[in-house]
Design an enzyme around this catalytic site. Structure first.
Site, PDB file in Angstrom:
ATOM      1  N   ARG A 104       0.850  -1.185   0.000  1.00  8.80           N
ATOM      2  CA  ARG A 104       0.000   0.000   0.000  1.00  8.80           C
ATOM      3  C   ARG A 104       0.889   1.240   0.000  1.00  8.80           C
ATOM      4  O   ARG A 104       2.046   1.191   0.415  1.00  8.80           O
ATOM      5  CB  ARG A 104      -0.916   0.001   1.226  1.00  8.80           C
ATOM      6  CG  ARG A 104      -1.856  -1.193   1.309  1.00  8.80           C
ATOM      7  CD  ARG A 104      -2.662  -1.162   2.598  1.00  8.80           C
ATOM      8  NE  ARG A 104      -3.585  -2.288   2.680  1.00  8.80           N
ATOM      9  CZ  ARG A 104      -3.291  -3.469   3.223  1.00  8.80           C
ATOM     10  NH1 ARG A 104      -2.075  -3.669   3.737  1.00  8.80           N
ATOM     11  NH2 ARG A 104      -4.182  -4.447   3.256  1.00  8.80           N
ATOM     12  N   LYS A 129      -1.608  -1.725   7.802  1.00  8.05           N
ATOM     13  CA  LYS A 129      -3.040  -1.418   7.942  1.00  8.05           C
ATOM     14  C   LYS A 129      -3.729  -2.433   8.840  1.00  8.05           C
ATOM     15  O   LYS A 129      -4.597  -2.073   9.641  1.00  8.05           O
ATOM     16  CB  LYS A 129      -3.694  -1.397   6.555  1.00  8.05           C
ATOM     17  CG  LYS A 129      -5.189  -1.133   6.587  1.00  8.05           C
ATOM     18  CD  LYS A 129      -5.771  -1.116   5.190  1.00  8.05           C
ATOM     19  CE  LYS A 129      -7.276  -0.867   5.213  1.00  8.05           C
ATOM     20  NZ  LYS A 129      -7.856  -0.856   3.854  1.00  8.05           N
ATOM     21  N   HIS A 191      -3.131   2.313  -5.995  1.00  8.20           N
ATOM     22  CA  HIS A 191      -3.745   1.120  -5.400  1.00  8.20           C
ATOM     23  C   HIS A 191      -4.057   0.056  -6.445  1.00  8.20           C
ATOM     24  O   HIS A 191      -4.196  -1.132  -6.098  1.00  8.20           O
ATOM     25  CB  HIS A 191      -5.029   1.511  -4.666  1.00  8.20           C
ATOM     26  CG  HIS A 191      -5.614   0.400  -3.850  1.00  8.20           C
ATOM     27  ND1 HIS A 191      -5.112   0.056  -2.598  1.00  8.20           N
ATOM     28  CD2 HIS A 191      -6.626  -0.467  -4.087  1.00  8.20           C
ATOM     29  CE1 HIS A 191      -5.798  -0.964  -2.116  1.00  8.20           C
ATOM     30  NE2 HIS A 191      -6.730  -1.294  -2.998  1.00  8.20           N
ATOM     31  N   ARG A 194      -2.229  -3.369  -6.654  1.00  5.71           N
ATOM     32  CA  ARG A 194      -2.619  -4.475  -5.785  1.00  5.71           C
ATOM     33  C   ARG A 194      -3.730  -5.324  -6.422  1.00  5.71           C
ATOM     34  O   ARG A 194      -3.674  -6.553  -6.408  1.00  5.71           O
ATOM     35  CB  ARG A 194      -3.059  -3.942  -4.422  1.00  5.71           C
ATOM     36  CG  ARG A 194      -1.909  -3.350  -3.630  1.00  5.71           C
ATOM     37  CD  ARG A 194      -2.371  -2.617  -2.374  1.00  5.71           C
ATOM     38  NE  ARG A 194      -3.161  -3.437  -1.479  1.00  5.71           N
ATOM     39  CZ  ARG A 194      -2.651  -4.323  -0.624  1.00  5.71           C
ATOM     40  NH1 ARG A 194      -1.339  -4.511  -0.569  1.00  5.71           N
ATOM     41  NH2 ARG A 194      -3.442  -5.022   0.168  1.00  5.71           N
ATOM     42  N   HIS A 217      -3.435  -9.263   3.510  1.00  4.63           N
ATOM     43  CA  HIS A 217      -4.833  -9.354   3.902  1.00  4.63           C
ATOM     44  C   HIS A 217      -4.939 -10.382   5.019  1.00  4.63           C
ATOM     45  O   HIS A 217      -4.304 -11.437   4.965  1.00  4.63           O
ATOM     46  CB  HIS A 217      -5.714  -9.831   2.732  1.00  4.63           C
ATOM     47  CG  HIS A 217      -5.894  -8.790   1.685  1.00  4.63           C
ATOM     48  ND1 HIS A 217      -6.337  -9.091   0.420  1.00  4.63           N
ATOM     49  CD2 HIS A 217      -5.676  -7.450   1.692  1.00  4.63           C
ATOM     50  CE1 HIS A 217      -6.398  -7.985  -0.302  1.00  4.63           C
ATOM     51  NE2 HIS A 217      -6.004  -6.976   0.452  1.00  4.63           N
ATOM     52  N   TYR A 227      -1.069 -15.922  10.642  1.00  2.00           N
ATOM     53  CA  TYR A 227      -0.181 -16.526   9.670  1.00  2.00           C
ATOM     54  C   TYR A 227       1.207 -16.736  10.257  1.00  2.00           C
ATOM     55  O   TYR A 227       1.714 -15.887  10.985  1.00  2.00           O
ATOM     56  CB  TYR A 227      -0.055 -15.646   8.427  1.00  2.00           C
ATOM     57  CG  TYR A 227      -1.314 -15.578   7.601  1.00  2.00           C
ATOM     58  CD1 TYR A 227      -1.566 -16.509   6.609  1.00  2.00           C
ATOM     59  CD2 TYR A 227      -2.262 -14.579   7.819  1.00  2.00           C
ATOM     60  CE1 TYR A 227      -2.716 -16.448   5.846  1.00  2.00           C
ATOM     61  CE2 TYR A 227      -3.410 -14.504   7.073  1.00  2.00           C
ATOM     62  CZ  TYR A 227      -3.635 -15.448   6.087  1.00  2.00           C
ATOM     63  OH  TYR A 227      -4.775 -15.383   5.342  1.00  2.00           O
TER      64      TYR A 227
END
Length: 238
Positions: A104, A129, A191, A194, A217, A227
């Site tokens: 981002r 984010k 953006h 992405r 994400h 993760y």
């Protein structure tokens, strides 16, 4: 005019004039700024109410336009134009890094040289984010771009400092201004790299969970997924 005498109809007339000029977004901002002034005055007992609370639903909000992903045919054309661009070289490198790493804009402009570790960049959770540490595997092309960046910004803490004040970040709008100058005004913004990456990598057969991890994400179905970075590194998309 004493602020206590300013009422909602007076403010509505101002906002209507701005909206009629075809600037609904500016009308919304004007209403927000007015509200800040009245709340400041209220905290000092200069007014009893904020008249802008009656105006919040008056302005017709513009529809949010989501830029589509780039087609395969558009990508070479875009980078040909970018390579011919004669602007500030670190900004060109920033755009190329976004295209390669799918970061981002805020994540890219916040990069520090201390985040680089060999063939990875490790971005701390406070920058991301989603609030989760993010590991970015670097291809040979990206490592070459970063080494080229060092001769411009290697002496600073920030990888992409502001041109006028190296202690500040590059502006979030800088990258989009370059994209506009290349002739893509209104077509896409930073953006879109992405969404393009997500579309093309799915078409190429990469595992969906690896793509989602690379895009930083975090799924929220039931309990939020956690993760293990090491687990995904062998499949990291470079």
């Amino acid at each position: 005019m004493p602020i206590a005498k300013i009422k909602a109809p007076y403010l509505l007339n101002i906002i209507d004039k701005i909206e009629r000029r075809g600037a609904p977004s500016m009308a919304i901002l004007a209403c927000l700024f007015m509200g800040q002034v009245f709340r400041y005055a209220g905290a000092r007992l200069l007014v009893e109410t904020d008249p802008t609370i009656f105006l919040s639903d008056v302005i017709k909000k513009p529809k949010v336009r989501h830029h589509p992903a780039l087609d395969r045919e558009q990508i070479p054309e875009f980078f040909e134009k970018l390579n011919e661009y004669k602007g500030f070289p670190p900004t060109v490198i920033a755009i190329k890094l976004m295209a390669h790493t799918f970061l981002r804009t805020k994540e890219l402009t916040n990069l520090r040289w201390s985040y680089t570790e060999g063939d990875t960049i490790i971005i701390p959770e406070e920058i991301m984010k989603m609030g989760t540490k993010h590991v970015v595997p670097l291809s040979g092309q990206v490592i070459e771009l970063i080494e080229g960046l060092r001769k411009y910004n290697g002496g600073h803490e920030l990888m992409f400092p502001n041109m006028r004040d190296p202690k500040r970040l590059m502006s979030n709008t800088t990258i989009n201004r370059v994209i506009e100058r290349l002739g893509y005004q209104g077509d896409f913004s930073s953006h879109v790299f992405r969404s393009t990456a997500s579309t093309m990598l799915n078409e190429m057969g990469y595992r969906e969970d690896v793509i989602e991890r690379q895009l930083s994400h975090v799924e929220g179905k039931g309990q939020q997924r956690v993760y293990n970075h090491a687990e995904y590194m062998p499949e990291g998309i470079k």
